[in-house]
Motif scaffolding. Structure first.
Motif, PDB file in Angstrom:
ATOM      1  N   ASN A  15       0.865  -1.182   0.113  1.00  0.00           N
ATOM      2  CA  ASN A  15      -0.030   0.032   0.066  1.00  0.00           C
ATOM      3  C   ASN A  15       0.967   1.172  -0.058  1.00  0.00           C
ATOM      4  O   ASN A  15       2.081   1.333   0.477  1.00  0.00           O
ATOM      5  N   TYR A  16       0.497   2.280  -0.558  1.00  0.00           N
ATOM      6  CA  TYR A  16       1.181   3.342  -0.644  1.00  0.00           C
ATOM      7  C   TYR A  16       0.424   4.665  -0.821  1.00  0.00           C
ATOM      8  O   TYR A  16      -0.820   4.712  -1.280  1.00  0.00           O
ATOM      9  N   LEU A  17       0.828   5.926  -0.303  1.00  0.00           N
ATOM     10  CA  LEU A  17       0.201   7.252  -0.594  1.00  0.00           C
ATOM     11  C   LEU A  17       1.082   7.822  -1.572  1.00  0.00           C
ATOM     12  O   LEU A  17       2.233   7.893  -1.959  1.00  0.00           O
ATOM     13  N   ILE A  18       0.246   8.609  -2.691  1.00  0.00           N
ATOM     14  CA  ILE A  18       1.263   9.281  -3.396  1.00  0.00           C
ATOM     15  C   ILE A  18       0.596  10.708  -3.623  1.00  0.00           C
ATOM     16  O   ILE A  18      -0.565  11.158  -3.710  1.00  0.00           O
ATOM     17  N   TYR A  19       1.870  11.754  -3.377  1.00  0.00           N
ATOM     18  CA  TYR A  19       1.160  13.290  -3.293  1.00  0.00           C
ATOM     19  C   TYR A  19       1.637  13.745  -4.593  1.00  0.00           C
ATOM     20  O   TYR A  19       2.681  13.839  -5.187  1.00  0.00           O
ATOM     21  N   THR A  20       0.860  14.558  -5.120  1.00  0.00           N
ATOM     22  CA  THR A  20       1.046  15.477  -6.359  1.00  0.00           C
ATOM     23  C   THR A  20       0.978  16.908  -6.256  1.00  0.00           C
ATOM     24  O   THR A  20       0.010  17.124  -5.549  1.00  0.00           O
ATOM     25  N   GLY A  29       3.469   0.367  10.214  1.00  0.00           N
ATOM     26  CA  GLY A  29       3.427  -0.852   9.457  1.00  0.00           C
ATOM     27  C   GLY A  29       1.822  -1.454   9.608  1.00  0.00           C
ATOM     28  O   GLY A  29       1.168  -1.328  10.261  1.00  0.00           O
ATOM     29  N   GLY A  30       1.893  -2.579   8.614  1.00  0.00           N
ATOM     30  CA  GLY A  30       0.614  -3.240   8.658  1.00  0.00           C
ATOM     31  C   GLY A  30      -0.245  -2.963   7.228  1.00  0.00           C
ATOM     32  O   GLY A  30       0.186  -2.769   6.265  1.00  0.00           O
ATOM     33  N   GLY A  31      -1.517  -3.072   7.372  1.00  0.00           N
ATOM     34  CA  GLY A  31      -2.567  -3.091   6.338  1.00  0.00           C
ATOM     35  C   GLY A  31      -3.345  -1.768   6.385  1.00  0.00           C
ATOM     36  O   GLY A  31      -4.018  -1.668   5.266  1.00  0.00           O
ATOM     37  N   ASP A  32      -3.299  -1.103   7.109  1.00  0.00           N
ATOM     38  CA  ASP A  32      -4.051   0.101   7.192  1.00  0.00           C
ATOM     39  C   ASP A  32      -3.353   1.318   6.698  1.00  0.00           C
ATOM     40  O   ASP A  32      -2.478   1.860   7.359  1.00  0.00           O
TER      41      ASP A  32
END
Length: 243
Positions: free
Chosen positions: A40-45, A68-71
């Motif tokens: 999972n990841y966040l992407i900031y533009t 860490g984890g899945g949330d």
């Protein structure tokens, strides 16, 4: 009688040894197993990205151990993603992968694979890709520097550590700014000092900032809130095309 018995035992042992050798084998194989990359990841533009045709710098943010984890929402609880969630704007893309483990270090190969995917989907300046990591993410930053030396222009490990013996693999053109708190009782200050001193021996472009009176939990924001960090980071550029 005794001599005959020993001869019989020896003969049996030799027979068993010969028989075992005939059955033993060592064969070269190639694994066909595949590992699913489900990070999972966040992407900031940044503002203006959607209407621009320009390429942008990209910062890889590696969080600390408690996210860490899945949330994925946990990643927004501190560090660079929290600054963004609170309204702070940056002139670069931010890729924030979540460590799938709550106990282990980052799976670096998966992080790099996900990063390649992000680069393929976004307008990234390949000469201006940076890594900033805190605590467990600081360990990840050092590991990325050693395992993928041709990809990143600069590294800012915060309260991290790593294996100094592989620092000779780091890119001679990359730069390092190491941060640590003097009162860190989780990751000792010496972990950063040893790595920094090794970089200097290798004649890498590196500097170290120690925040006096700051503990492990406080050093993250102490480093990220330093405007000089971002000014310095955005000046770094690889002279060769990253791989």
């Amino acid at each position: 009688m005794k001599k005959g018995f020993l001869s019989a035992v020896l003969c049996a042992a030799l027979t068993a040894s010969t028989f075992g050798a005939a059955l033993a084998d060592q064969v070269a194989m190639t694994s066909t197993a595949t590992i699913k990359n489900d990070l999972n990841y966040l992407i900031y533009t940044p503002e203006g990205y959607a209407t621009s045709s320009e390429t942008y710098p990209l910062v890889v943010w590696l969080h600390g151990g408690d996210q860490g984890g899945g949330d994925i929402e946990k990643v927004k609880s501190s560090g660079l993603p929290k600054l963004i969630a609170d309204g702070k704007q940056f002139p670069f893309l931010v890729f924030s992968p979540q460590n799938p483990s709550e106990e282990l270090l980052y799976p670096i190969e998966k992080v790099k694979s996900a990063l390649d995917e992000v680069i393929a989907k976004h307008r990234v300046d390949p000469s201006r890709i940076y890594v900033v990591g805190y605590s467990r993410g600081g360990f990840g930053a050092w590991a990325l520097a050693e395992q993928y030396p041709e990809t990143f222009a600069a590294f800012a490990p915060i309260a991290g550590g790593g294996n100094r013996h592989y620092l000779n693999r780091t890119n001679e053109k990359a730069t390092f700014w190491v941060f640590h708190g003097a009162n860190d009782d989780v990751i000792p200050l010496s972990d950063s000092v040893i790595l920094y001193e090794r970089l200097k021996i290798l004649k890498r472009d590196a500097k170290l900032t120690v925040f006096e009176g700051v503990d492990h939990s406080g050093v993250e924001l102490a480093a990220l809130n330093d405007p000089e960090l971002w000014d310095w980071l955005l000046k770094q550029r690889l002279q060769t095309t990253p791989q």
